[in-house]
Enzyme design. Sequence first.
Site, PDB file in Angstrom:
ATOM      1  N   GLU A 191      -3.428  15.749   6.353  1.00 29.12           N
ATOM      2  CA  GLU A 191      -4.861  15.771   6.654  1.00 29.12           C
ATOM      3  C   GLU A 191      -5.124  15.714   8.155  1.00 29.12           C
ATOM      4  O   GLU A 191      -6.025  16.373   8.663  1.00 29.12           O
ATOM      5  CB  GLU A 191      -5.588  14.627   5.934  1.00 29.12           C
ATOM      6  CG  GLU A 191      -5.737  14.845   4.435  1.00 29.12           C
ATOM      7  CD  GLU A 191      -6.551  16.090   4.086  1.00 29.12           C
ATOM      8  OE1 GLU A 191      -7.316  16.572   4.932  1.00 29.12           O
ATOM      9  OE2 GLU A 191      -6.394  16.588   2.955  1.00 29.12           O
ATOM     10  N   TYR A 216     -14.307  11.888   7.024  1.00 28.49           N
ATOM     11  CA  TYR A 216     -13.648  12.874   6.178  1.00 28.49           C
ATOM     12  C   TYR A 216     -12.224  12.429   5.803  1.00 28.49           C
ATOM     13  O   TYR A 216     -11.859  12.421   4.625  1.00 28.49           O
ATOM     14  CB  TYR A 216     -13.590  14.254   6.871  1.00 28.49           C
ATOM     15  CG  TYR A 216     -12.579  15.129   6.182  1.00 28.49           C
ATOM     16  CD1 TYR A 216     -12.890  15.702   4.953  1.00 28.49           C
ATOM     17  CD2 TYR A 216     -11.294  15.297   6.690  1.00 28.49           C
ATOM     18  CE1 TYR A 216     -11.953  16.435   4.262  1.00 28.49           C
ATOM     19  CE2 TYR A 216     -10.354  16.032   6.002  1.00 28.49           C
ATOM     20  CZ  TYR A 216     -10.685  16.600   4.791  1.00 28.49           C
ATOM     21  OH  TYR A 216      -9.760  17.303   4.097  1.00 28.49           O
ATOM     22  N   ASP A 246     -15.161  18.666   4.017  1.00 25.58           N
ATOM     23  CA  ASP A 246     -14.680  19.379   5.188  1.00 25.58           C
ATOM     24  C   ASP A 246     -15.471  20.683   5.317  1.00 25.58           C
ATOM     25  O   ASP A 246     -16.447  20.899   4.596  1.00 25.58           O
ATOM     26  CB  ASP A 246     -13.159  19.619   5.108  1.00 25.58           C
ATOM     27  CG  ASP A 246     -12.793  20.628   4.028  1.00 25.58           C
ATOM     28  OD1 ASP A 246     -13.685  21.070   3.273  1.00 25.58           O
ATOM     29  OD2 ASP A 246     -11.603  20.991   3.942  1.00 25.58           O
ATOM     30  N   CYS A 258     -14.445  31.131  -2.267  1.00 25.95           N
ATOM     31  CA  CYS A 258     -15.731  31.020  -1.565  1.00 25.95           C
ATOM     32  C   CYS A 258     -15.473  31.075  -0.059  1.00 25.95           C
ATOM     33  O   CYS A 258     -15.769  30.148   0.690  1.00 25.95           O
ATOM     34  CB  CYS A 258     -16.446  29.726  -1.954  1.00 25.95           C
ATOM     35  SG  CYS A 258     -18.182  29.730  -1.478  1.00 25.95           S
ATOM     36  N   CYS A 285     -17.402  36.038  -5.707  1.00 31.24           N
ATOM     37  CA  CYS A 285     -18.257  35.380  -6.702  1.00 31.24           C
ATOM     38  C   CYS A 285     -17.914  35.829  -8.129  1.00 31.24           C
ATOM     39  O   CYS A 285     -18.060  35.049  -9.072  1.00 31.24           O
ATOM     40  CB  CYS A 285     -19.723  35.658  -6.409  1.00 31.24           C
ATOM     41  SG  CYS A 285     -20.218  35.116  -4.761  1.00 31.24           S
ATOM     42  N   CYS A 301     -15.490  33.456  -9.546  1.00 37.02           N
ATOM     43  CA  CYS A 301     -15.702  32.038  -9.187  1.00 37.02           C
ATOM     44  C   CYS A 301     -16.096  31.229 -10.420  1.00 37.02           C
ATOM     45  O   CYS A 301     -17.011  31.622 -11.159  1.00 37.02           O
ATOM     46  CB  CYS A 301     -16.787  31.944  -8.124  1.00 37.02           C
ATOM     47  SG  CYS A 301     -17.162  30.228  -7.697  1.00 37.02           S
ATOM     48  N   CYS A 305     -24.556  28.903  -9.241  1.00 33.36           N
ATOM     49  CA  CYS A 305     -24.615  28.995  -7.779  1.00 33.36           C
ATOM     50  C   CYS A 305     -25.912  29.665  -7.343  1.00 33.36           C
ATOM     51  O   CYS A 305     -26.160  30.828  -7.637  1.00 33.36           O
ATOM     52  CB  CYS A 305     -23.416  29.781  -7.264  1.00 33.36           C
ATOM     53  SG  CYS A 305     -23.456  29.981  -5.472  1.00 33.36           S
TER      54      CYS A 305
HETATM   55  S1  SF4 Z   1     -20.474  31.891  -6.773  1.00 33.30           S
HETATM   56 FE1  SF4 Z   1     -21.227  30.539  -5.149  1.00 33.30          FE
HETATM   57  S2  SF4 Z   1     -19.621  28.983  -4.950  1.00 33.30           S
HETATM   58 FE2  SF4 Z   1     -18.721  30.718  -6.077  1.00 33.30          FE
HETATM   59  S3  SF4 Z   1     -17.793  32.060  -4.507  1.00 33.30           S
HETATM   60 FE3  SF4 Z   1     -19.870  32.806  -4.839  1.00 33.30          FE
HETATM   61  S4  SF4 Z   1     -21.077  31.739  -3.265  1.00 33.30           S
HETATM   62 FE4  SF4 Z   1     -19.160  30.607  -3.465  1.00 33.30          FE
END
Ligand code: SF4
Length: 349
Positions: A49, A132, A150, A202, A209, A212, A218
């Site tokens: 870290e 953090y 982060d 992301c 997306c 994701c 989102c």
């Molecule tokens: S859906 Fe939202 S959290 Fe997922 S990659 Fe796209 S912008 Fe990022």
Amino acid sequence: MTLSKAETPFPQGQVSAALLAWYDRNARRLPWRAGPDEAADPYRVWLSEIMLQQTTVAAVKPYFAAFTTRWPTVEALAAAEESAVMAAWAGLGYYARARNLIACARVVAADHGGHFPDEEAALRALPGLGRYTAAAVAAIAFGRRAVVVDANVERVVARLFALSDPLPGARDSLYALADSITPDMRAGDFAQAMMDLGATICTPRNPACAICPLRDGCAAARTGTTEAFPVKAAKKAKPVRRGTAFWLERDGTVLLVRRPAKGLLGGMMALPTGEWTAADPGLAGAPTEAQWRPAGTVSHIFTHFALELAVVVARGDAEGIWWPIERIEQAGLPTIFAKAAASAQSVDP
Ligand code: SF4
């Protein structure tokens, strides 16, 4: 914080559930990470870290391997010579981290019996552990619930909630939103899953997306505005400072100095330089009078300013550390002086 009803993501428990299910299938294998059935080693978690602050995973891997081979425990690191640790750190940058690394190892060895404390508040009291890092070690090494934020997590959270407040002012809002989606159980896995999502899906540009696990909840993806987040305040241009690096040769050796312990690049080996100022300092601060010849200019961006160093070369004698030129790579020069050394060697003194 702007968060209209239409933009509210799916119920918060679902964020962690979806993300952890994804993490169980897709976790990155990293040298400092425990495997699925292993206990995390707090020393390795902490070391990684600290190294990863402001630095990429790819850049950290060889340093992490070298450190853990040479100093496999926090006690071994605590007993190391400070100059050896600084030299091993050379090239990773942000050298205050290395000085804090040694200080922290020594506190853990002397005051905590060689064991890192397992709570965020006690970790935060150690040298070099800010909000953090203390949260990351508490969560990842000890499974404590902690809110780990982060730059990757900031980006994911800003997009999930379409937070329109600009960074850095929005940091507290982002922390509160991250807190709202952090689960009580598996907080360490959740933190690492957020980091992995930010690093692999992301991403700052062109987030994926379509694959994701958080897509359905989102706010930014729903409105097709992913790259607008996180919103950042306009950056001020960094001031430029100028200096001169002196490469003085004598019989196959070059004059080096150890920089004062306090201050920028403190305790590191370096070429002699004069002051770093707004105006070109010329040959002020030269270690000796000599026929200095120009050997290019090198530059480096530090946190608060950009540095341009004119490199000059000569033969001569002066007080200092005379280092064999053929072994200059082993001198532990920080990046700006390694660049200056390379530039100097392109010219005959
Ligand atoms: S859906 Fe939202 S959290 Fe997922 S990659 Fe796209 S912008 Fe990022």
